[in-house]
Enzyme design. Structure first.
Site, PDB file in Angstrom:
ATOM      1  N   GLU A 179     -44.951  46.295 -38.794  1.00  0.00           N
ATOM      2  CA  GLU A 179     -44.966  47.455 -37.884  1.00  0.00           C
ATOM      3  C   GLU A 179     -46.162  48.333 -38.211  1.00  0.00           C
ATOM      4  O   GLU A 179     -46.477  48.542 -39.376  1.00  0.00           O
ATOM      5  CB  GLU A 179     -43.695  48.319 -38.017  1.00  0.00           C
ATOM      6  CG  GLU A 179     -42.455  47.685 -37.450  1.00  0.00           C
ATOM      7  CD  GLU A 179     -41.211  48.576 -37.556  1.00  0.00           C
ATOM      8  OE1 GLU A 179     -41.348  49.817 -37.665  1.00  0.00           O
ATOM      9  OE2 GLU A 179     -40.100  48.025 -37.535  1.00  0.00           O
TER      10      GLU A 179
ATOM     11  N   GLU B 124     -37.017  47.616 -43.330  1.00  0.00           N
ATOM     12  CA  GLU B 124     -37.103  48.930 -43.963  1.00  0.00           C
ATOM     13  C   GLU B 124     -35.881  49.293 -44.793  1.00  0.00           C
ATOM     14  O   GLU B 124     -35.073  50.144 -44.411  1.00  0.00           O
ATOM     15  CB  GLU B 124     -37.393  50.028 -42.915  1.00  0.00           C
ATOM     16  CG  GLU B 124     -38.748  49.857 -42.261  1.00  0.00           C
ATOM     17  CD  GLU B 124     -39.277  51.128 -41.595  1.00  0.00           C
ATOM     18  OE1 GLU B 124     -38.550  52.135 -41.549  1.00  0.00           O
ATOM     19  OE2 GLU B 124     -40.427  51.098 -41.142  1.00  0.00           O
TER      20      GLU B 124
HETATM   21  C1  FCB Z   1     -39.765  52.559 -38.285  1.00  0.00           C
HETATM   22  C2  FCB Z   1     -38.592  51.778 -37.731  1.00  0.00           C
HETATM   23  C3  FCB Z   1     -38.701  51.483 -36.258  1.00  0.00           C
HETATM   24  C4  FCB Z   1     -39.273  52.655 -35.494  1.00  0.00           C
HETATM   25  C5  FCB Z   1     -40.546  53.134 -36.128  1.00  0.00           C
HETATM   26  C6  FCB Z   1     -41.209  54.268 -35.406  1.00  0.00           C
HETATM   27  O1  FCB Z   1     -39.355  53.261 -39.389  1.00  0.00           O
HETATM   28  O2  FCB Z   1     -38.467  50.540 -38.413  1.00  0.00           O
HETATM   29  O3  FCB Z   1     -37.429  51.113 -35.798  1.00  0.00           O
HETATM   30  O4  FCB Z   1     -38.341  53.646 -35.379  1.00  0.00           O
HETATM   31  O5  FCB Z   1     -40.302  53.518 -37.448  1.00  0.00           O
END
Ligand code: FCB
Length: 471
Positions: free
Chosen positions: A377, A177
Site C-alpha cells: 500500500e 497491518e
Molecule cells: C491503511 C489501511 C487501509 C487504508 C489506508 C488508508 O492503514 O490498511 O485499509 O485505510 O490505510
C-alpha cells in the site's frame, strides 16, 4: 524556422525493472457492502460501525461501494486504467460466518467469480486473508485476538481458502497491518514522537493493559505463522505468501553512513513485535527488557512458527514514522520531533516524506535479507470533488505519487528486489473511522449514486504503468 522542441531527444526517464507489477488495492469491508447477503456473518467492524459516535457522520460499510454486486464493472474499470494486478481482501466472515466450523459455499464462490473476472481481464489477483474484519463470534466467544484460539482458527481459514483458490491465486498476503488492528483496536491511544497521546480506537475498541496488549501482538504474529504453514500444506505447489505490514520506518535525517546506520537500528527496534520477530524468529533484547513483566508469554516452538519462511515481505508505506539522528547513548540513535510546519496530506497522520518509500525496502533488505518485497500500500487521502466539467483534478495525489515512486525507483535502481507496487486505492471507499469523507481512490465514487469517475491520477497511473516509469 521551427521553434525549439520542448521534448528531450530521447526518453531517458529511469524505468522500473522488467516485469515490475503495477497494481491497485482495496479491502473487503471498505468496498463490498452486502453485509447480510449470501450467508455472511457479522464482523467486529459491522458492530463497531453501528456503534453510535464511532464513525464520522455515522457512516457504515453496509453498502459501501456495493462492490459485491458491481465487481464486474470494477474489474473492467481497473483494466481501463492499466492495472496489471489487484490486491483485494477476503472477508473471513463470508467464508466462515462463525469463524470456524462449516464453511459457507456462497462466500468462497464470490471470490472465485472475482478471481475469474480478474484473470479474464489479464489482471493478476493478490489476495489478503485478513484486513481487520474478524468474525464477531470469534470476539464474543473467544475474546478475539486475546486468545490463541483466534490464531488457530485463522490458520484453518487460511488453509481452506488456499485449498479453494490457489489454483488461480498465486500470491497470498496473510494479515494486513498488524500494528494497526492490534494497537489501534486494543490499546486505545497513539503516541507521537513528541510524546503527545491521541485517543484512537478501531474495532473492537478495547483498552488493554500492556501485558494483555503484548499478548495480542504475539497472537497476531502467531496467526500469521500458522497461516503460512497452512498455505504450504494445503495450497497448490508454488503458492507464494508473506505478510503485509505497515512497517514503522525511521528515515535518516541526512544520508550519511552514521545517520543511515542509526535509522536502520531504530527501524529494527520499532518493528520488534511484528516484522522483526516474523523475520528473525526472536524478540529483540531491547523489546523484552522494555516490556519487563509485561512481555508476552511464548514458547520456542511458537517463535519457530512465527518465523515460518515467507516468499516475500509486503510493506505498506504512507509516511516516515520518525526522522533519526545518531546519538551518543547506548541506543545510538534519537528521533527528532517533526517541525510544526512539516507538511501533511489531508489526514493529519500523513506526514509528507516520500523518501520513506526508498528507505523502507532498503532497510527490509539490509536487516532481513534478500527476499522479494512488495509495496502493498502507498497513496494518500485528498479532498477530491467533481469539477463543473465532470473531471476530478487531484493534482496533490499526482504530486504525492510522483515523489513516492521516484523514491521507490531509486531503490530498484540500486538493486533492491522490489517486485511490485499497489496503489491504495483503486476507488474511494469506507476509510474506517473517517467514513466516506477521506478519499484515497484514483477512481472517484459518488456514494449516493455509486457512479465511478476515474480521476486525473488514474490517467497518471495508466501512463506510469504503461511506460514502467515515473511520469
Ligand atoms: C491503511 C489501511 C487501509 C487504508 C489506508 C488508508 O492503514 O490498511 O485499509 O485505510 O490505510
Amino acid at each position: 524556422m521551427r521553434p525549439p522542441s520542448t521534448e528531450p531527444s530521447a526518453d531517458v526517464r529511469p524505468r522500473f525493472p522488467e516485469g515490475f507489477v503495477w497494481g491497485l488495492g482495496t479491502s473487503a469491508y471498505q468496498i463490498e457492502g452486502a453485509v447480510d447477503e449470501d450467508g455472511r456473518g457479522p464482523s467486529i467492524w459491522d458492530t463497531w460501525a453501528h456503534t453510535p459516535g464511532r464513525i464520522r457522520q455515522g457512516h457504515t460499510g453496509d453498502v459501501a461501494n456495493d462492490h459485491y454486486h458491481r465487481y464486474r464493472e470494477d474489474v473492467a474499470l481497473m483494466k481501463s486504467i492499466g492495472a496489471k494486478a489487484y490486491r483485494f481482501s477476503i472477508a473471513w466472515p463470508r467464508i466462515f460466518p462463525k469463524g470456524t466450523g462449516q464453511p459457507n459455499p456462497k462466500g468462497i464462490d464470490f471470490y472465485s467469480r472475482l478471481v475469474d473476472e480478474l484473470l479474464a481481464a489479464d489482471i493478476e489477483p493478490y489476495a489478503t486473508l485478513y484486513h481487520w474484519d474478524l468474525p464477531q463470534v470469534m470476539q464474543d466467544v473467544h475474546g478475539g485476538w486475546q486468545s490463541v484460539e483466534t490464531a488457530k482458527a485463522f490458520g484453518e481459514y487460511a488453509g481452506y481458502v488456499a485449498e479453494r483458490l490457489s489454483d488461480r491465486v498465486r500470491h497470498f498476503f496473510t494479515i494486513n497491518e498488524f500494528r494497526s488492528f492490534v494497537d489501534i483496536g486494543h490499546r486505545g491511544f497513539d503516541v507521537d514522537v513528541a510524546g503527545t497521546e491521541t485517543t484512537i480506537l478501531h474495532a473492537p475498541g478495547l483498552r488493554l493493559v500492556p501485558a494483555e496488549l503484548n499478548q495480542v501482538r504475539h497472537n497476531a504474529v502467531l496467526a500469521h505463522g500458522l497461516a503460512v504453514q497452512a498455505i504450504r500444506a494445503r495450497g497448490a505447489a508454488g503458492t507464494r505468501c508473506g505478510p503485509a505490514e505497515n512497517i514503522e520506518i525511521a528515515v535518516p535525517a541526512i544520508d550519511t553512513p552514521e545517520h543511515v546506520r542509526a535509522a536502520e537500528v531504530a527501524t529494527r527496534e520499532m518493528n520488534a513485535s511484528y516484522l522483526t520477530v516474523m523475520l528473525e524468529g526472536r524478540y529483540t533484547d531491547a523489546y523484552l527488557e522494555a516490556a519487563g513483566d509485561d512481555a508476552p508469554a511464548f514458547t520456542d516452538e511458537e517463535l519457530r512458527t512465527i518465523a515460518s519462511p515467507v516468499d516475500f515481505v509486503g510493506i505498506n508505506v504512507y509516511r516516515p514514522a520518525v526522522y533519526i539522528v545518531p546519538a551518543d547513548d547506548a541506543k545510538g540513535h534519537r528521533a527528532i520531533p517533526f517541525n510544526a510546519s512539516h507538511p501533511t496530506m489531508l489526514s493529519p497522520w500523513q506526514i509528507l516524506g516520500a523518501e520513506a518509500l526508498y528507505w523502507a525496502p532498503r532497510f527490509v533488505r539490509s536487516l532481513w535479507g534478500d527476499r522479494e518485497i512488495y509495496i502493498t500500500e502507498n497513496g494518500c487521502g485528498t479532498s477530491d470533488e467533481i469539477a463543473p466539467d465532470g473531471n476530478v483534478y487531484d493534482s496533490d495525489r499526482i504530486m504525492f505519487l510522483r515523489a513516492n515512486l521516484a523514491a521507490l525507483q531509486r531503490a530498484t535502481a540500486e538493486g533492491i528486489p522490489v517486485k511490485g507496487y499497489f496503489l491504495w486505492s483503486a476507488q474511494d471507499n469506507f476509510e474506517w473511522n473517517d467514513g466516506f469523507g477521506t478519499r484515497f481512490g484514483v477512481i472517484h465514487v459518488d456514494f449516493d449514486t455509486q457512479r465511478r469517475t476515474p480521476k486525473l491520477s488514474a490517467a497518471w497511473f495508466r501512463e506510469a504503468a504503461a511506460r514502467n516509469a515515473v511520469v
